[in-house]
Scaffold this motif. Structure first.
Motif, PDB file in Angstrom:
ATOM      1  N   ASN A 167      -2.650   6.900   8.075  1.00 49.79           N
ATOM      2  CA  ASN A 167      -1.340   6.886   7.422  1.00 49.79           C
ATOM      3  C   ASN A 167      -1.442   7.367   5.967  1.00 49.79           C
ATOM      4  O   ASN A 167      -0.521   8.001   5.450  1.00 49.79           O
ATOM      5  CB  ASN A 167      -0.750   5.485   7.475  1.00 49.79           C
ATOM      6  N   ILE A 168      -2.543   7.046   5.322  1.00 49.60           N
ATOM      7  CA  ILE A 168      -2.725   7.534   3.940  1.00 49.60           C
ATOM      8  C   ILE A 168      -2.790   9.060   3.935  1.00 49.60           C
ATOM      9  O   ILE A 168      -2.166   9.730   3.111  1.00 49.60           O
ATOM     10  CB  ILE A 168      -4.004   6.913   3.336  1.00 49.60           C
ATOM     11  N   TYR A 197      -8.991   1.913   1.969  1.00 50.01           N
ATOM     12  CA  TYR A 197      -9.512   3.000   2.792  1.00 50.01           C
ATOM     13  C   TYR A 197     -10.291   2.411   3.969  1.00 50.01           C
ATOM     14  O   TYR A 197     -11.505   2.246   3.929  1.00 50.01           O
ATOM     15  CB  TYR A 197     -10.381   3.932   1.933  1.00 50.01           C
ATOM     16  N   LEU A 220       1.042   3.904  -2.854  1.00 46.73           N
ATOM     17  CA  LEU A 220       0.552   5.227  -2.508  1.00 46.73           C
ATOM     18  C   LEU A 220       1.601   6.280  -2.864  1.00 46.73           C
ATOM     19  O   LEU A 220       1.277   7.334  -3.446  1.00 46.73           O
ATOM     20  CB  LEU A 220       0.232   5.270  -1.008  1.00 46.73           C
ATOM     21  N   GLU A 221       2.823   5.984  -2.512  1.00 45.14           N
ATOM     22  CA  GLU A 221       3.911   6.892  -2.831  1.00 45.14           C
ATOM     23  C   GLU A 221       3.997   7.105  -4.354  1.00 45.14           C
ATOM     24  O   GLU A 221       4.186   8.229  -4.845  1.00 45.14           O
ATOM     25  CB  GLU A 221       5.235   6.318  -2.321  1.00 45.14           C
ATOM     26  N   LEU A 244       0.821  -1.202   0.000  1.00 45.07           N
ATOM     27  CA  LEU A 244       0.000   0.000   0.000  1.00 45.07           C
ATOM     28  C   LEU A 244       0.857   1.256   0.000  1.00 45.07           C
ATOM     29  O   LEU A 244       0.628   2.177  -0.795  1.00 45.07           O
ATOM     30  CB  LEU A 244      -0.921  -0.025   1.237  1.00 45.07           C
ATOM     31  N   PHE A 245       1.866   1.291   0.920  1.00 48.63           N
ATOM     32  CA  PHE A 245       2.658   2.508   1.034  1.00 48.63           C
ATOM     33  C   PHE A 245       3.422   2.793  -0.268  1.00 48.63           C
ATOM     34  O   PHE A 245       3.469   3.921  -0.737  1.00 48.63           O
ATOM     35  CB  PHE A 245       3.634   2.388   2.218  1.00 48.63           C
ATOM     36  N   THR A 300       0.611  10.498   4.634  1.00 51.19           N
ATOM     37  CA  THR A 300       1.482  10.392   3.451  1.00 51.19           C
ATOM     38  C   THR A 300       1.091  11.425   2.387  1.00 51.19           C
ATOM     39  O   THR A 300       1.961  12.078   1.780  1.00 51.19           O
ATOM     40  CB  THR A 300       1.393   8.968   2.869  1.00 51.19           C
TER      41      THR A 300
END
Lengths: 314, 642
Positions: free
Chosen positions: A219-220, A212, A193-194, A189-190, A223
């Motif tokens: 954290n989303i 979500y 997302l990045e 995910l991270f 970020t």
């Protein structure tokens, strides 16, 4: 004062809906026996139930049942079940042949459920009022809110039924572009997302519990802030958590729409096609906007922009 | 159990509950304090761990190690934090800072190194730290501190997910190690402070109680000293208590009163004892007691005195007593005592004892056995009385009785002899009168008859033998009759002697020449030539010797030996003449009557010969003795002074 105003308007709308139907039907509708089945006793569902009863005529009071493993044994007098939430919808659809109106469920969930019960129930005996907003409305909302941010980032999991290409076309039609990345594993995910944030101007949340969720939203948001990218959420909770803005329908709005549908059913004996919420609410987080250096229009202006965009829509 | 003084006892009674209370309370407080310190360490550790977990959420989510390292280093600045370990969802070490107990100091560095390329040893060390705590066992305690595990879970932000809310999942974990060194130092401080306060807590009340109880304890000590003095016999001791405690004052008065009475009674008792001792001394009567169970013997002073011993010199024991008994009486005494022990009855006995100076004393013992309620013999009570004086008096009396008896017998004999003598003298007087008249009257006819026989023998010188024989017989008989008359006259009327020096041999030979001894009798003479001459009336001594020789010959009708001897005793200046025959001898009874007139053992005697012998011997200053044994003969001895 504002609440009282809303309540008066709600009554007026219900009366107008009633005036639209023939008089004999009205008489028949007053005797309709409605059972409201809630998935649980959470506040939104309770609020929905209360609002629904308020929106129905005095002689058409719906009996409310919180979620149980089974429906009541005696359903002989029940003519319509209003299933609130996915769990109640699955219960009502599987355990009775009574027409079911599913409300406050995502479109994806309804469609999956419909595939499962298609053999047991006639298509006309079940319908829904979705929880999620139609993409067109959301995109209009984006355009009205952040007109300068054209690149829309979007994360989705494989289980989410999103017509990416259709969406990409709609966005392009509104002068934007879509950067969509699937998240195959939670650990990715991270990274995804990045990746999305690196090439987007705004992040669009979608009803996808894998991405979500209560676990990840903080954290989303952190970020996205770190990247200076605002998030457009799906509810007031998103805005409260730190999303820049959100467009959604409240339980009261949905209950009002449901009440009208019930009256319609009482008059016609038929359920309408599944439908998106008619009424919606816009929420913005000015603090987040200030933090990100975004100047937002007023809610009224946004709604006006949306109405204009809706009028221009094909 | 060791005895304590009243002050020690009061101190003990006071201090013990105080000590117990203080130790209990302090133990409780120490436990509470230590628990609080431990709990504080635990709570701070948990708080730090939770905060770290919360702070690390985004760093772990974003895999931002520099961010996490900064957080970890910040946490290490917290007091007592020793080491920090941050793990991701796969339990891989993201950050390791500080040190961990049970591992080398460079463990954190090692673990950090594992992130880039760790070897097996480092992996094992990191694994051990991670394995020591987990979600199920979030706390690991050791002597060095605590190791706390806290899962990193995302902060929950409520969305309108309704029933489709996602399950809360762990995205990592933090391990924080809290050192207990500081807590232990605090514990040590608290402990010593508590000990000090406890000591003060004990000393203060103890001092108060000590001072407060001083009046009482001093008074009781005075009472105790007084009682001890009384126990030592110092009955003149009195106690003076100035205590404010009424009971002690009353007790002191009571002791003083009791002591006064005791002193009075002791004085009386001492007087009585002195009297008893004096009485025992006077009566030479001692008492003793033998505890046979414990084999202890108690003697009174007089008993010691009787046995010639001193209490300071020797202990009174049964063996001491037995050793003092005279050896000749020892068996007798032991038998009596043994019998008394066996039969348990009173007994008394007299025996001798041998004093150390070898003096023999006589004692009279009286013994009684004492039994307990079960009938078992427990002791012997007895008295010992010195009866030596009484014994001596008895012996004296006995001897005197014997002497008296002898004297009585002698006197009686003398009286009898006197009476007999009187009778004999009376008889002799009568006999003398008769013999005088008869002898005078008979002598004339006997003279006529003798003349007539002489005429006839002259005239009838030619007569036949028978006639001459009969004439000789008549003549002999007339001579015998004349001798009888002579003896009779000599026995009643002894003529005064006319002493002259004459030799013994001459006397004996002249007597034998005038007496014709039977041929069956052998005469032996043993007369030394050196004998001193006697100063006697020769005629009377001739008559004495003739009668003795005649008696000896007549005592041997069947024949025998007639031994005549003479011995001079120069010491007393006497000469003894013995005439011994080997005849029939005489009985003792016969000997008793031998010199009585008219007593004879011969068929033809008239019992005057020996009377004449005795009279004539005594008349010449001599004495006559006789020894005779039946069947062996008789010896007459006449002793004359030279």
């Amino acid at each position: 004062m504002l609440q009282a105003k809303k309540f008066v308007w709600k009554k007026i709308r219900v009366l107008l809906l009633c005036l639209l139907v023939p008089a004999p039907t009205l008489c028949w509708a007053e005797n309709l026996k409605v059972l409201v089945v809630l998935s649980d006793n959470s506040a939104p569902y309770q609020s929905f139930a209360n609002s629904l009863n308020n929106s129905l005529p005095a002689l058409m009071r719906a009996s409310v049942q919180a979620q149980h493993e089974q429906l009541p044994a005696d359903l002989s007098e029940i003519e319509l079940i209003v299933a609130v939430g996915m769990r109640a919808t699955e219960l009502a659809a599987s355990q009775s042949s009574i027409p079911v109106l599913a409300v406050m469920i995502p479109q994806v969930g309804y469609e999956e459920l419909l595939e499962q019960i298609s053999l047991k129930k006639s298509p006309r005996s079940i319908s829904a009022i979705y929880l999620d907003q139609p993409w067109a409305r959301r995109l209009d909302f984006w355009r009205a809110t952040l007109p300068s941010r054209r690149r829309i980032g979007l994360l989705y999991s494989p289980g989410t039924h999103i017509d990416i290409e259709g969406l990409r076309g709609n966005i392009a039609a509104r002068g934007g572009s879509l950067i969509a990345r699937p998240v195959l594993l939670a650990d990715e995910l991270f990274a995804e997302l990045e990746s999305v944030l690196a090439s987007s101007d705004v992040l669009f949340a979608v009803p996808d519990s894998m991405i979500y969720s209560s676990n990840n939203i903080r954290n989303i948001l952190l970020t996205s802030y770190r990247h200076g990218i605002p998030l457009i959420g799906l509810s007031q909770a998103y805005v409260n958590a730190g999303a820049l803005c959100a467009i959604f329908s409240t339980p009261e709005q949905l209950a009002e729409q449901t009440g009208a549908t019930v009256i319609y059913f009482s008059q016609t004996g038929q359920l309408p096609e599944p439908q998106y919420p008619v009424a919606f609410t816009i929420a913005v987080n000015q603090q987040v906007a200030r933090s990100l250096g975004i100047e937002l229009l007023s809610l009224e202006a946004i709604r006006n922009q949306m109405n204009k965009a809706k009028g221009r829509a094909p | 159990m060791k005895s304590l003084s009243i002050r020690q006892y009061v101190a003990w009674l006071t201090l013990t509950p105080l000590l117990v209370m203080a130790v209990s309370m302090e133990s409780f407080f120490l436990h509470e304090n230590f628990s609080d310190l431990d709990q504080n360490l635990m709570e701070r550790g948990q708080l730090i761990t939770r905060q770290l977990a919360s702070s690390s959420e985004y760093g772990v989510f974003a895999n931002n190690r520099s961010f996490l390292k900064n957080i970890a280093q910040g946490v290490l600045q917290q007091p007592d934090v020793r080491g920090v370990l941050i793990l991701n969802a796969a339990s891989e070490v993201l950050i390791a800072e500080g040190a961990f107990f049970g591992a080398p100091e460079n463990t954190a560095a090692d673990v950090s190194a594992t992130m880039s390329g760790m070897d097996q040893t480092q992996t094992a060390r990191a694994g051990k730290i991670k394995e020591s705590v987990n979600l199920q066992l979030p706390v690991y305690r050791s002597s060095e501190g605590l190791r706390l595990y806290q899962p990193i879970v995302p902060a929950q932000v409520a969305l309108d997910e309704f029933e489709s809310r996602a399950k809360v999942s762990q995205i990592g974990a933090v391990i924080v190690e809290m050192s207990s060194a500081h807590s232990e130092q605090l514990k040590s401080k608290v402990l010593w402070m508590t000990v000090g306060l406890t000591a003060l807590f004990l000393i203060f009340p103890f001092g108060l109680i000590y001072l407060g109880s001083r009046n009482i304890t001093l008074s009781i000590r005075k009472l105790s000293d007084t009682i001890r003095a009384l126990g030592d016999g110092r009955l003149e001791t009195r106690v003076t208590v100035s205590a404010t405690v009424t009971e002690l004052e009353t007790l002191a008065h009571g002791i003083n009163d009791m002591t006064a009475k005791l002193q009075q009674e002791q004085t009386m008792l001492q007087q009585r004892t002195d009297t008893l001792i004096e009485a025992q001394r006077i009566a030479h009567l001692g008492d003793w007691e033998w505890d046979v169970v414990n084999n202890t013997v108690v003697w009174s002073d007089e008993t010691y005195r009787i046995f010639g011993l001193k209490p300071q010199q020797i202990a009174a024991t049964f063996e001491t007593y037995i050793q003092a008994v005279h050896p000749d009486d020892r068996q007798y005494v032991e038998n009596n005592i043994r019998e008394s022990l066996e039969l348990a009855r009173p007994y008394s006995m007299d025996h001798r004892i041998l004093l150390p100076d070898r003096t023999v004393r006589y004692v009279h013992e009286r013994i009684e056995a004492v039994r307990n309620d079960e009938g078992q013999l427990v002791k012997l009570l007895g008295t010992t009385q010195d009866v030596t004086e009484a014994k001596l008096v008895d012996e004296k009396i006995r001897q005197m009785n014997e002497e008296l008896e002898t004297k009585v017998q002698q006197r009686t004999k003398q009286l009898q002899d006197t009476q007999e003598e009187l009778v004999r003298r009376e008889k002799l007087a009568v006999l003398g009168q008769v013999a005088g008249s008869v002898g005078h009257e008979l002598r004339n006819p006997l003279g006529v008859m003798n003349n007539a026989v002489y005429f006839l023998q002259t005239v009838l010188s030619d007569a036949d033998d028978t006639t001459r024989e009969y004439l000789n017989i008549i003549k002999d008989e007339i001579n015998a009759s004349e001798r009888i008359v002579s003896d009779l006259l000599d026995s009643v009327r002894t003529k005064p002697p006319h002493p002259e020096r004459v030799g013994v041999r001459e006397l004996i030979e002249k007597t034998l020449s005038k007496y014709s001894v039977l041929s069956s009798v052998t005469v032996k003479l043993d007369i030394p030539a050196t004998l001193a001459p006697l100063c006697v009336d020769a005629m009377q001594i001739h008559q004495v010797l003739r009668n003795l020789i005649s008696n000896g010959v007549e005592a041997m009708p069947e024949g025998g030996t007639l031994a005549i001897s003479a011995v001079e005793n120069k010491q007393d200046g006497t000469v003894s003449i013995n005439v011994k025959d080997s005849g029939t001898g005489m009985t003792t009874e016969q000997l008793g009557h031998l010199f009585q007139p008219l007593f004879t053992t011969k068929a033809r005697g008239i019992g005057l010969g020996l009377v004449v012998v005795k009279n004539l011997t005594q008349a010449n200053g001599g004495k006559i003795e006789v020894q005779s044994e039946v069947g062996k003969g008789t010896t007459f001895t006449v002793v004359f002074p030279v």
